[in-house]
Design an enzyme around this catalytic site. Structure first.
Site, short mmCIF file in Angstrom:
data_model
loop_
_atom_site.label_atom_id
_atom_site.label_comp_id
_atom_site.label_asym_id
_atom_site.label_seq_id
_atom_site.Cartn_x
_atom_site.Cartn_y
_atom_site.Cartn_z
N ASP A 31 0.85 -1.20 0.00
CA ASP A 31 0.00 0.00 0.00
C ASP A 31 0.88 1.25 0.00
O ASP A 31 1.89 1.32 0.69
CB ASP A 31 -0.92 0.00 1.22
CG ASP A 31 -2.07 0.98 1.07
OD1 ASP A 31 -3.23 0.50 0.91
OD2 ASP A 31 -1.83 2.20 1.09
N ILE A 32 0.48 2.26 -0.78
CA ILE A 32 1.28 3.49 -0.91
C ILE A 32 1.23 4.31 0.38
O ILE A 32 2.13 5.14 0.61
CB ILE A 32 0.77 4.30 -2.13
CG1 ILE A 32 1.85 5.22 -2.66
CG2 ILE A 32 -0.50 5.06 -1.80
CD1 ILE A 32 1.52 5.79 -4.04
N ASN A 88 -13.01 -3.21 2.31
CA ASN A 88 -13.90 -2.08 2.52
C ASN A 88 -14.88 -2.02 1.35
O ASN A 88 -14.46 -2.13 0.19
CB ASN A 88 -13.12 -0.77 2.60
CG ASN A 88 -12.21 -0.72 3.81
OD1 ASN A 88 -12.57 -1.19 4.89
ND2 ASN A 88 -11.02 -0.16 3.65
N GLY A 94 -15.31 3.26 3.76
CA GLY A 94 -14.07 3.92 3.36
C GLY A 94 -13.47 3.42 2.07
O GLY A 94 -12.29 3.69 1.80
N GLN A 95 -14.25 2.72 1.23
CA GLN A 95 -13.68 2.27 -0.05
C GLN A 95 -13.41 3.48 -0.94
O GLN A 95 -14.29 4.33 -1.14
CB GLN A 95 -14.64 1.30 -0.76
CG GLN A 95 -14.01 0.70 -2.02
CD GLN A 95 -14.90 -0.34 -2.71
OE1 GLN A 95 -16.05 -0.54 -2.33
NE2 GLN A 95 -14.35 -0.99 -3.72
N HIS A 101 -10.17 -5.24 -3.42
CA HIS A 101 -8.82 -5.51 -2.94
C HIS A 101 -8.93 -5.89 -1.47
O HIS A 101 -9.71 -5.32 -0.72
CB HIS A 101 -7.91 -4.29 -3.12
CG HIS A 101 -8.51 -3.02 -2.64
ND1 HIS A 101 -9.44 -2.30 -3.37
CD2 HIS A 101 -8.34 -2.33 -1.49
CE1 HIS A 101 -9.80 -1.23 -2.70
NE2 HIS A 101 -9.17 -1.22 -1.55
N LEU A 102 -8.12 -6.87 -1.10
CA LEU A 102 -8.09 -7.35 0.27
C LEU A 102 -6.90 -6.71 0.96
O LEU A 102 -5.74 -6.94 0.56
CB LEU A 102 -7.98 -8.88 0.27
CG LEU A 102 -8.01 -9.60 1.60
CD1 LEU A 102 -9.29 -9.31 2.38
CD2 LEU A 102 -7.85 -11.11 1.38
N HIS A 103 -7.16 -5.88 1.97
CA HIS A 103 -6.07 -5.31 2.76
C HIS A 103 -5.49 -6.39 3.66
O HIS A 103 -6.24 -7.13 4.31
CB HIS A 103 -6.59 -4.18 3.66
CG HIS A 103 -7.05 -2.95 2.96
ND1 HIS A 103 -6.28 -1.82 2.84
CD2 HIS A 103 -8.23 -2.66 2.36
CE1 HIS A 103 -6.96 -0.88 2.20
NE2 HIS A 103 -8.16 -1.36 1.89
P1 5GP Z 1 -9.74 1.45 0.06
O1 5GP Z 1 -9.81 2.79 0.74
O2 5GP Z 1 -10.43 1.49 -1.28
O3 5GP Z 1 -10.22 0.30 0.91
O4 5GP Z 1 -8.21 1.16 -0.16
C1 5GP Z 1 -7.48 1.73 -1.20
C2 5GP Z 1 -6.04 1.64 -0.79
O5 5GP Z 1 -5.24 1.85 -1.94
C3 5GP Z 1 -5.62 2.69 0.24
O6 5GP Z 1 -5.10 2.04 1.40
C4 5GP Z 1 -4.59 3.52 -0.49
O7 5GP Z 1 -3.51 3.94 0.34
C5 5GP Z 1 -4.11 2.59 -1.59
N1 5GP Z 1 -3.67 3.26 -2.79
C6 5GP Z 1 -4.30 4.28 -3.43
N2 5GP Z 1 -3.63 4.63 -4.54
C7 5GP Z 1 -2.54 3.80 -4.61
C8 5GP Z 1 -1.47 3.67 -5.54
O8 5GP Z 1 -1.36 4.39 -6.54
N3 5GP Z 1 -0.54 2.72 -5.27
C9 5GP Z 1 -0.62 1.90 -4.18
N4 5GP Z 1 0.34 1.00 -4.02
N5 5GP Z 1 -1.63 1.99 -3.28
C10 5GP Z 1 -2.57 2.92 -3.50
#
Ligand code: 5GP
Ligand code: ZN
Length: 115
Positions: A31-32, A88, A94-95, A101-103
């Site tokens: 994750d970034i 999420n 918070g999606q 995607h699975l964190h």
């Molecule tokens: P969500 O909020 O949809 O459950 O999770 C999205 C996740 O993607 C967040 O934890 C966010 O930090 C990560 N993310 C968003 N943009 C990028 C990216 O360009 N590269 C990577 N590696 N992670 C990303």
């Protein structure tokens, strides 16, 4: 492939990411904006917007996502200490990226219930 989707672009390699594991079904990236010492995202190669769009035909893919998460946790030394896996779905959860995607989070105490 959805041309407007960030994770489709990462899977295709047109946007770079730090890849931890790849197989026929999934790509696992760091994750970034990590929320724990290990924060990986298990991304299916196929575009599915949210868990609400899953069909019975996706059951094997969702299983493969969880096995990939467990493999990364094991490879990084967290299998016994513990790790958390989270999807999420939509706004209140918070999606922000609408490609499932699975964190995978590990490496610190994770409170329960989550925020
Ligand atoms: P969500 O909020 O949809 O459950 O999770 C999205 C996740 O993607 C967040 O934890 C966010 O930090 C990560 N993310 C968003 N943009 C990028 C990216 O360009 N590269 C990577 N590696 N992670 C990303
Ligand atoms: Zn996508």
């Amino acid at each position: 492939m959805n041309g407007d989707c960030l994770f489709c672009k990462i899977v295709a390699g047109t946007i770079p990411a730090s890849k931890i594991l790849e197989d026929d079904d999934v790509v696992v990236i760091s994750d970034i904006n990590p929320q724990a010492p290990l924060h990986a995202l298990v991304i299916p190669r196929r575009h599915i917007a949210t868990l609400n769009a899953l069909t019975p035909g996706d059951d094997a893919l969702v299983g493969a996502m969880h096995r990939a998460a467990a493999k990364v946790a094991r490879d990084k030394g967290y299998a016994d200490r513990g790790f958390r896996t989270v999807f999420n779905t939509n706004a209140e959860a918070g999606q922000t990226v609408f490609h499932i995607h699975l964190h995978l989070l590990a490496g610190r105490g994770l409170s329960w219930p989550p925020g």
